[in-house]
Design an enzyme around this catalytic site. Structure first.
Site, mmCIF file in Angstrom:
data_model
loop_
_atom_site.group_PDB
_atom_site.id
_atom_site.type_symbol
_atom_site.label_atom_id
_atom_site.label_comp_id
_atom_site.label_asym_id
_atom_site.label_seq_id
_atom_site.Cartn_x
_atom_site.Cartn_y
_atom_site.Cartn_z
ATOM 1 N N TYR A 136 0.826 -1.205 0.000
ATOM 2 C CA TYR A 136 0.000 0.000 0.000
ATOM 3 C C TYR A 136 0.858 1.250 0.000
ATOM 4 O O TYR A 136 2.026 1.222 0.398
ATOM 5 C CB TYR A 136 -0.920 0.027 1.217
ATOM 6 C CG TYR A 136 -0.164 0.213 2.507
ATOM 7 C CD1 TYR A 136 0.360 -0.880 3.174
ATOM 8 C CD2 TYR A 136 0.044 1.482 3.051
ATOM 9 C CE1 TYR A 136 1.076 -0.717 4.337
ATOM 10 C CE2 TYR A 136 0.762 1.640 4.216
ATOM 11 C CZ TYR A 136 1.271 0.541 4.858
ATOM 12 O OH TYR A 136 1.989 0.691 6.021
ATOM 13 N N PHE A 146 2.412 9.699 3.416
ATOM 14 C CA PHE A 146 2.689 9.579 4.836
ATOM 15 C C PHE A 146 3.079 8.164 5.230
ATOM 16 O O PHE A 146 3.608 7.939 6.305
ATOM 17 C CB PHE A 146 1.514 10.060 5.685
ATOM 18 C CG PHE A 146 0.252 9.273 5.478
ATOM 19 C CD1 PHE A 146 -0.742 9.746 4.633
ATOM 20 C CD2 PHE A 146 0.041 8.073 6.138
ATOM 21 C CE1 PHE A 146 -1.902 9.032 4.438
ATOM 22 C CE2 PHE A 146 -1.124 7.346 5.948
ATOM 23 C CZ PHE A 146 -2.102 7.819 5.093
ATOM 24 N N ASP A 147 2.834 7.211 4.383
ATOM 25 C CA ASP A 147 3.194 5.843 4.734
ATOM 26 C C ASP A 147 3.165 4.963 3.502
ATOM 27 O O ASP A 147 2.301 5.114 2.634
ATOM 28 C CB ASP A 147 2.214 5.290 5.782
ATOM 29 C CG ASP A 147 2.679 3.980 6.369
ATOM 30 O OD1 ASP A 147 1.856 3.267 6.961
ATOM 31 O OD2 ASP A 147 3.875 3.667 6.233
ATOM 32 N N ILE A 173 -7.845 1.065 10.586
ATOM 33 C CA ILE A 173 -8.868 2.101 10.456
ATOM 34 C C ILE A 173 -10.061 1.553 9.671
ATOM 35 O O ILE A 173 -9.915 0.682 8.822
ATOM 36 C CB ILE A 173 -8.312 3.367 9.757
ATOM 37 C CG1 ILE A 173 -7.611 3.011 8.444
ATOM 38 C CG2 ILE A 173 -7.396 4.102 10.690
ATOM 39 C CD1 ILE A 173 -7.109 4.232 7.704
ATOM 40 N N TYR A 199 -8.592 8.760 10.641
ATOM 41 C CA TYR A 199 -8.141 9.122 11.976
ATOM 42 C C TYR A 199 -8.907 10.270 12.608
ATOM 43 O O TYR A 199 -8.523 10.769 13.657
ATOM 44 C CB TYR A 199 -6.627 9.406 11.979
ATOM 45 C CG TYR A 199 -5.836 8.141 11.969
ATOM 46 C CD1 TYR A 199 -5.186 7.720 10.824
ATOM 47 C CD2 TYR A 199 -5.791 7.328 13.091
ATOM 48 C CE1 TYR A 199 -4.491 6.534 10.812
ATOM 49 C CE2 TYR A 199 -5.097 6.147 13.082
ATOM 50 C CZ TYR A 199 -4.446 5.745 11.938
ATOM 51 O OH TYR A 199 -3.768 4.559 11.927
ATOM 52 N N PHE A 217 -5.462 5.932 -0.352
ATOM 53 C CA PHE A 217 -4.576 4.781 -0.363
ATOM 54 C C PHE A 217 -4.620 4.085 -1.698
ATOM 55 O O PHE A 217 -5.685 3.918 -2.290
ATOM 56 C CB PHE A 217 -5.014 3.752 0.694
ATOM 57 C CG PHE A 217 -4.680 4.142 2.098
ATOM 58 C CD1 PHE A 217 -5.631 4.771 2.889
ATOM 59 C CD2 PHE A 217 -3.442 3.884 2.635
ATOM 60 C CE1 PHE A 217 -5.336 5.130 4.186
ATOM 61 C CE2 PHE A 217 -3.136 4.230 3.942
ATOM 62 C CZ PHE A 217 -4.090 4.863 4.717
#
Lengths: 225, 606
Positions: A136, A146-147, A173, A199, A217
């Site tokens: 992902y 961010f990730d 999440i 979040y 995502f």
């Protein structure tokens, strides 16, 4: 109350070339209740449904409709929700105590959107509790990554393994929990998740996610156990 | 002369196979080498050892030099040139002598160092040790493990710097040593890294185990007790923060997955006893080490970019609970404060009223507030007591109504501390207030569910004999709650069930009235007695029934004036209680009267 629709095709007819997918879909959309259609993924433009559904699935749905008699107008939305809840409660009591609390309501409109980038095998869908493995990349609305766990050419040392976790039981999440259940093995999709299912008001500062952030995502479901 | 003796030994042994060397030869060589060095013949000794003719001898016996060289090199007043020669000897010996014996010799030196020499010895010998280990073929993993264990056990004797001053000065050179150890193990980590990537070489597993052991131990010492907040001023990269970063990098390089590590303890605690092999599992990933890792990741954000940002806030809290529980049950400030910080961090992402009551069924979720109470009431460090109180309230706020309800009931049952009870009763009042606001149908704090809580709260723990002063916090909170309810909840609405059977008059107000009367009488009598005693100026032989010592110093006896002050303040407390009680009784009098009248009317009618 409308009269119960009659079966217009026999088994042989259904399986043969005589009856096209579109015909079955049209019939089901006209006769079945909305929740039924929703569960069997038969809602929406007939062409699109025909693309994503296999004939065998449609035949199964057709037969099920007559078995369960879930015709249009016989079911209220609340009844279905109650059925789902009952199922969940039963399942919950059987399992061991130490489990994460499941999300109770199924009736909220989904707070995410999914666009498929690459189709999966459309047969293997994860169930709640299955372990899924994913690649992902997560970005914010402004494009900041961010990730990610995709090995990139950057100097960051990333693991060579996809992320694994048990899906659908509240470990991740909510947007992920809900979306992944709709993805099949091999599927790659773009998810846009509203902050409520991400979040929320608090955000996640250490991951550079601000409060009330919409999360985007790109997820590839590699494997299901 | 030592030199000649030395040369004698060498000549004697030249050409002989190793097995024919005598015991004494070893010790003679060692002592003569030592003497040579002491007498200042380092250069000559170096020459002898470098002599090609003596090569075989050095291969077998060279390791005996290690001891003497180390003691020589560590001498404070050593001339730099001389020291250099010593180091050259060491280097030469390390290059050609047998690794097995060298290892023993080097580790012996490290083990035997003490005091200020610990860091010096380690810093001196890490490089030679690394060379030796790299030369080893068989049993390398075992030797690396042994070396690391020896080094760690020595380092653990050094105090960990905590204050800013200590961290900057690094008096015991702990930081320096830690950074040196990082360089020391790098080649071994790289080896494991290569093997992990290519998935070959099973023997690397042993090496990985040893390195992993070391990393886990390091997470506990020194990192768990270290102060890791970044210093405001720039300091060199010699801080333990850098050490922590490198440990994390190494863990990842060896193929460890951070999410897997973090969830480990949670999964462990869910396994049945049959499934766990207690000897293996606990040792490989000790809870304290993982707790330290959680702190590094989530509070200090060291390595956080390697941790997926996907977990739900509830799950995130859940797996961290194991570590929070481990940390806040400790008493050392350095460890306890880390636990509180980690807890605070986990609560940050959870919105108020969002945490389902179902979480209370999980281990630790209920245990943690009880641990917090211990810190709040027993910890000698003020700022930690305050932090834990703040966290306590935040934690309560996160739960949904049912969760809060269950939490209140549990805590009221399990804590004996009047202050904590009072605090919870205040929370209860706030929740009832919220529930009574129009449009807020919260069933847990209004209606029949509230009854058991009210029964617990609107009562005196020991009836009329309750120590009113000891329990004043709780009693005042209960009185305030009762007054609030009497005013807010109309009799004819009775949303809280307060007016159903008025149990609280018998269980609370009546015994309180009795208690107050008795206590007041008692204290007033005490005061009178004291005042009369005062008048008798000659009051000799006042026996001391007890004395109080704080911090080694005996406290002076209280003067009569002070004693009177204390008694007076007790009486003031009673006054306050009494005034609230009076007000309540004022408010309920008309209501009770009308009830009685209604009853009479009903009786007459029937």
């Amino acid at each position: 109350m409308a009269a119960e629709p009659a079966r217009q095709w026999t088994e042989e007819q259904l399986k043969s070339e005589e009856v096209a997918k579109k015909d079955i879909i049209q019939f089901l959309q006209q006769s079945a209740s909305e929740p039924f259609l929703g569960e069997h993924k038969l809602m929406g433009n007939i062409k699109n449904v025909a693309k994503t559904a296999k004939k065998e699935q449609l035949i199964v749905a057709y037969n099920q409709l007559f078995e369960t008699k879930r015709f249009r107008g016989t079911e209220s939305v609340e009844k279905v929700a109650q059925q789902l809840k009952d199922v969940k409660l039963g399942a919950g009591q059987d399992k061991a105590k130490a489990k994460i609390p499941e999300v109770t309501s199924n009736e909220e409109p989904p707070k995410y959107t999914k666009s498929v980038l690459q189709k999966g095998d459309k047969t293997n869908f994860p169930k709640k509790g299955d372990t899924v493995h994913c690649w992902y990349t997560g970005t914010l609305e402004d494009g900041t990554v961010f990730d990610t766990n995709v090995a990139s050419s950057s100097k960051k040392k990333k693991s060579v393994k996809p992320l694994s976790f048990k899906v659908g039981i509240g470990k991740v999440i909510r947007g992920w929990d809900e979306a992944l259940l709709t993805m099949s093995k091999g599927e790659k999709a773009r998810l846009q998740i509203e902050s409520d299912w991400g979040y929320g008001k608090k955000g996640k500062p250490e991951a550079k996610i601000p409060p009330n952030a919409q999360l985007i995502f790109e997820v590839e479901l590699v494997d299901i156990e | 002369m030592a030199l000649e003796e030395l040369q004698g030994v060498i000549e004697r042994c030249r050409g002989l196979p190793e097995t024919e060397f005598k015991e004494e030869d070893h010790s003679i060589f060692q002592t003569t080498a030592c003497q040579c060095l002491e007498e200042g013949h380092a250069a000559k000794l170096l020459e002898i050892l470098q002599d090609e003719k003596n090569k075989d001898f050095v291969i077998c016996m060279g390791w005996n030099c290690v001891g003497p060289i180390v003691s020589c090199a560590l001498k404070d007043e050593q001339e730099p040139e001389y020291r250099e020669n010593c180091l050259k000897i060491l280097d030469h010996v390390v290059q050609i002598s047998n690794p097995k014996e060298l290892l023993v010799g080097l580790l012996e030196q490290i083990e035997e160092a003490f005091g200020n020499n610990i860091s010096k010895t380690i810093l001196l010998l890490l490089q030679p040790l690394q060379t030796v280990l790299l030369k080893m073929k068989h049993k390398k993993a075992y030797s690396v493990g042994l070396s690391l264990a020896t080094i760690q056990s020595q380092l653990s004797q050094l105090p960990v710097p905590y204050t800013t001053e200590q961290r900057k000065q690094d008096d015991y050179e702990l930081c320096k040593c830690c950074m040196a150890v990082i360089s020391f193990i790098k080649p071994f980590v790289d080896e494991v890294n290569r093997a992990t990537k290519s998935k070959q070489n099973p023997s690397c597993n042993e090496l990985k185990e040893e390195l992993l052991k070391f990393c886990m131990k390091s997470l506990e010492y020194p990192l768990l007790t270290a102060q890791l907040h970044p210093l405001t001023e720039e300091i060199e990269d010699n801080s333990l923060r850098t050490f922590a970063t490198e440990i994390l990098v190494y863990l990842l390089a060896m193929g460890e997955s951070l999410p897997v590590l973090m969830v480990h303890q949670l999964l462990q605690s869910r396994k049945t006893l049959r499934e766990i092999d207690p000897l293996k599992e606990d040792v490989k990933y000790p809870t304290n080490s993982l707790a330290s890792l959680a702190y590094l990741l989530f509070v200090q954000h060291i390595g956080i970019d390697q941790f997926p940002a996907l977990y739900s806030p509830g799950y995130f809290l859940l797996f961290n609970m194991e570590y929070i529980a481990a940390l806040i049950s400790r008493t050392e400030e350095s460890v306890l404060s880390k636990g509180l910080e980690l807890f605070e961090h986990c609560l940050l992402t959870i919105e108020d009223n969002n945490l389902s009551h179902k979480y209370l069924e999980m281990k630790n979720i209920l245990g943690i507030p009880q641990d917090l109470v211990k810190v709040m009431t027993l910890c000698p460090i003020e700022h930690l007591r305050k932090s834990s109180l703040k966290l306590f309230q935040q934690y309560i706020d996160k739960f949904d109504s049912e969760g809060k309800y269950k939490l209140f009931r549990c805590l009221l049952k399990t804590t004996q501390h009047a202050g904590v009870q009072g605090y919870i009763i205040q929370n209860l009042k706030n929740q009832v207030d919220l529930a009574l606001k129009p449009g807020n149908k919260i069933m847990w704090f209004s209606g029949p569910q509230l009854m058991p809580l009210l029964h617990t709260v609107l009562s005196l723990p020991e009836g009329a004999e309750t120590d009113l002063l000891q329990n004043s916090d709780r009693i005042m909170a209960s009185l305030n709650l009762l007054r609030y309810l009497v005013i807010r909840d109309n009799e004819w609405e009775n949303q809280t069930g307060l007016w159903t059977d008025l149990f609280w008059i018998e269980s609370f107000l009546k015994p309180l009235r009795t208690g107050l009367n008795m206590s007041r009488a008692h204290y007033e009598a005490e005061m009178r007695a004291k005042r009369e005693n005062r008048k008798i100026k000659e009051a000799p032989n006042r026996e001391t029934q007890c004395s109080l010592t704080v911090g080694g110093k005996k406290l002076p006896k209280m003067t009569t004036a002070m004693e009177l002050e204390v008694l007076q303040s007790a009486i003031y407390t009673f006054d306050v209680m009494e005034s609230v009680q009076a007000r309540i009784e004022e408010l309920i009098e008309p209501k009770i009267k009308s009830r009685a009248e209604d009853k009479n009317v009903a009786n007459e009618a029937s």
